[in-house]
Write an enzyme that holds these catalytic residues in place. Structure first.
Site, mmCIF file in Angstrom:
data_model
loop_
_atom_site.group_PDB
_atom_site.id
_atom_site.type_symbol
_atom_site.label_atom_id
_atom_site.label_comp_id
_atom_site.label_asym_id
_atom_site.label_seq_id
_atom_site.Cartn_x
_atom_site.Cartn_y
_atom_site.Cartn_z
ATOM 1 N N SER A 140 -49.829 0.858 -0.883
ATOM 2 C CA SER A 140 -50.298 0.133 -2.072
ATOM 3 C C SER A 140 -51.820 0.068 -2.070
ATOM 4 C CB SER A 140 -49.752 -1.300 -2.054
ATOM 5 O OG SER A 140 -50.365 -2.074 -3.068
ATOM 6 N N TYR A 155 -48.423 -8.875 2.731
ATOM 7 C CA TYR A 155 -48.047 -7.648 2.004
ATOM 8 C C TYR A 155 -49.126 -6.581 2.197
ATOM 9 C CZ TYR A 155 -46.929 -4.581 -1.992
ATOM 10 O OH TYR A 155 -46.633 -3.492 -2.790
ATOM 11 N N LYS A 159 -48.561 -2.975 4.069
ATOM 12 C CA LYS A 159 -48.865 -1.692 3.419
ATOM 13 C C LYS A 159 -49.978 -0.952 4.146
ATOM 14 C CE LYS A 159 -45.822 -1.759 0.110
ATOM 15 N NZ LYS A 159 -44.682 -0.827 0.213
HETATM 16 N N1 NAD Z 1 -45.065 -2.025 -8.874
HETATM 17 C C1 NAD Z 1 -46.259 -2.026 -8.339
HETATM 18 O O1 NAD Z 1 -47.256 -2.438 -8.941
HETATM 19 C C2 NAD Z 1 -46.466 -1.498 -6.938
HETATM 20 C C3 NAD Z 1 -47.778 -1.270 -6.512
HETATM 21 C C4 NAD Z 1 -48.000 -0.781 -5.239
HETATM 22 C C5 NAD Z 1 -46.918 -0.523 -4.404
HETATM 23 N N2 NAD Z 1 -45.663 -0.766 -4.835
HETATM 24 C C6 NAD Z 1 -44.563 -0.484 -3.912
HETATM 25 O O2 NAD Z 1 -43.687 0.434 -4.511
HETATM 26 C C7 NAD Z 1 -42.373 0.292 -3.970
HETATM 27 C C8 NAD Z 1 -41.371 0.175 -5.095
HETATM 28 O O3 NAD Z 1 -41.613 -1.022 -5.798
HETATM 29 P P1 NAD Z 1 -41.197 -1.263 -7.318
HETATM 30 O O4 NAD Z 1 -42.402 -1.740 -8.009
HETATM 31 O O5 NAD Z 1 -40.441 -0.105 -7.862
HETATM 32 O O6 NAD Z 1 -40.262 -2.553 -7.132
HETATM 33 P P2 NAD Z 1 -38.691 -2.758 -7.192
HETATM 34 O O7 NAD Z 1 -38.478 -4.181 -6.822
HETATM 35 O O8 NAD Z 1 -38.170 -2.263 -8.484
HETATM 36 O O9 NAD Z 1 -38.141 -1.797 -6.043
HETATM 37 C C9 NAD Z 1 -37.955 -2.154 -4.713
HETATM 38 C C10 NAD Z 1 -36.557 -1.710 -4.288
HETATM 39 O O10 NAD Z 1 -36.424 -1.907 -2.874
HETATM 40 C C11 NAD Z 1 -35.108 -2.378 -2.639
HETATM 41 N N3 NAD Z 1 -35.039 -3.069 -1.344
HETATM 42 C C12 NAD Z 1 -35.541 -4.300 -1.018
HETATM 43 N N4 NAD Z 1 -35.251 -4.595 0.260
HETATM 44 C C13 NAD Z 1 -34.561 -3.527 0.752
HETATM 45 C C14 NAD Z 1 -33.982 -3.246 2.021
HETATM 46 N N5 NAD Z 1 -34.048 -4.118 3.030
HETATM 47 N N6 NAD Z 1 -33.338 -2.055 2.177
HETATM 48 C C15 NAD Z 1 -33.268 -1.175 1.156
HETATM 49 N N7 NAD Z 1 -33.781 -1.393 -0.065
HETATM 50 C C16 NAD Z 1 -34.429 -2.553 -0.253
HETATM 51 C C17 NAD Z 1 -34.820 -3.296 -3.810
HETATM 52 O O11 NAD Z 1 -33.433 -3.526 -3.958
HETATM 53 C C18 NAD Z 1 -35.439 -2.490 -4.961
HETATM 54 O O12 NAD Z 1 -34.515 -1.577 -5.526
HETATM 55 C C19 NAD Z 1 -42.453 -0.942 -3.049
HETATM 56 O O13 NAD Z 1 -42.638 -0.514 -1.718
HETATM 57 C C20 NAD Z 1 -43.685 -1.658 -3.552
HETATM 58 O O14 NAD Z 1 -44.262 -2.470 -2.565
HETATM 59 C C21 NAD Z 1 -45.402 -1.241 -6.075
#
Ligand code: NAD
Length: 249
Positions: A140, A155, A159
């Site tokens: 991230s 967090y 990351k």
């Molecule tokens: N959306 C953003 O702005 C953003 C920015 C930077 C990084 N990220 C990262 O991107 C990734 C995806 O996030 P997103 O925004 O699509 O959110 P999201 O909440 O839609 O996706 C996260 C997924 O991880 C799954 N999950 C949680 N705990 C788990 C576990 N123990 N085992 C297996 N699966 C598990 C959840 O069920 C969910 O489907 C994450 O790692 C998040 O930190 C997101």
């Protein structure tokens, strides 16, 4: 097609608005067979069915080593190979340093950091036997700038840990033609930010981003396809910023 006949595993890929599912969809469009791994409540089988015929949805908890090993074994038994792992599962929590409890720390780091280690360990013997593979870790912008918009310091630490882990694995497994790279998304409109930002706040943030908008899940999917595909065969240990210019460094 960039990923014809390849097999890709995507953790946390069942959320239909998430980065993982957008990546699964684009990889499938590019010819890959996709295995979506997620918690039972997220219905990974249902998500995989939406990709069309021939994909797989498995219940797996990335914080549990046995669960990761079992899922990787099932994918291999089903498809006979594994080419790409996208370590995408992650959770966040918007708290300040002094509010972080030990349990919060464990919860946040276990999914992003321990999960990335356990799933990588689960697929690496197969990638080694094949002498090829691509591991993509979703970090991230929060790791780079000391906080994104919503995640707490634990967090950011999780990351940032992913960046270190991925770079070390890139160094260790490069000689075996296994590439390990990170993507650092900026602020992407998925369920992880749902209900946490008002429309005014989003517009305010967009004004500070050179490309003048929040990211879309598809923006990250494109970067994942690039890192899984032969277009990136000389990339390992890289951090690919996909943040609209939110952080230029
Ligand atoms: N959306 C953003 O702005 C953003 C920015 C930077 C990084 N990220 C990262 O991107 C990734 C995806 O996030 P997103 O925004 O699509 O959110 P999201 O909440 O839609 O996706 C996260 C997924 O991880 C799954 N999950 C949680 N705990 C788990 C576990 N123990 N085992 C297996 N699966 C598990 C959840 O069920 C969910 O489907 C994450 O790692 C998040 O930190 C997101």
């Amino acid at each position: 097609m960039l990923l014809k006949d390849q097999v890709a595993i995507i953790t946390g890929g069942a959320g239909l608005n998430g980065l993982g599912f957008a990546t699964a969809r684009l990889m499938a469009e590019q010819g890959a067979k996709v295995a979506i791994l997620d918690l039972e409540a997220a219905d990974p089988a249902g998500a995989a069915a939406r990709l069309g015929e021939g994909h797989l949805g498995l219940v797996a908890d990335v914080t549990d080593k046995a669960s990761c090993d079992a899922a990787a074994a099932q994918v291999y038994a089903h498809f006979g190979r594994i080419d790409t792992l996208v370590n995408n599962a992650g959770i966040t929590q918007p708290v300040k340093t002094l509010e972080i409890t030990g349990a919060d720390y464990d919860r946040i780091l276990n999914v992003s950091l321990r999960g990335t280690l356990y799933m990588s360990q689960a697929v690496l013997p197969t990638l080694r036997a094949q002498q090829s593979g691509s591991i993509i870790c979703i970090s991230s912008v929060s790791a780079q700038r000391g906080g994104g918009i919503l995640g707490g310091p634990h967090y950011s630490a999780a990351k940032a840990g992913v960046l270190g882990l991925a770079r070390a694995m890139a160094r260790e497994f490069g000689p075996e033609n296994i590439r390990v790279n990170c993507i650092t998304p900026g602020l992407i409109g998925t369920d992880i930010i749902k209900g946490k930002l008002t429309e005014e706040k989003k517009a305010e943030i967009a004004e500070t981003i050179p490309l003048a908008r929040l990211g879309r899940a598809e923006d990250i999917a494109g970067a994942c396809v690039f890192l899984a595909s032969p277009l990136s065969t000389y990339c390992t240990g890289i951090t690919l910023d996909v943040n609209g210019g939110m952080l230029i460094h």
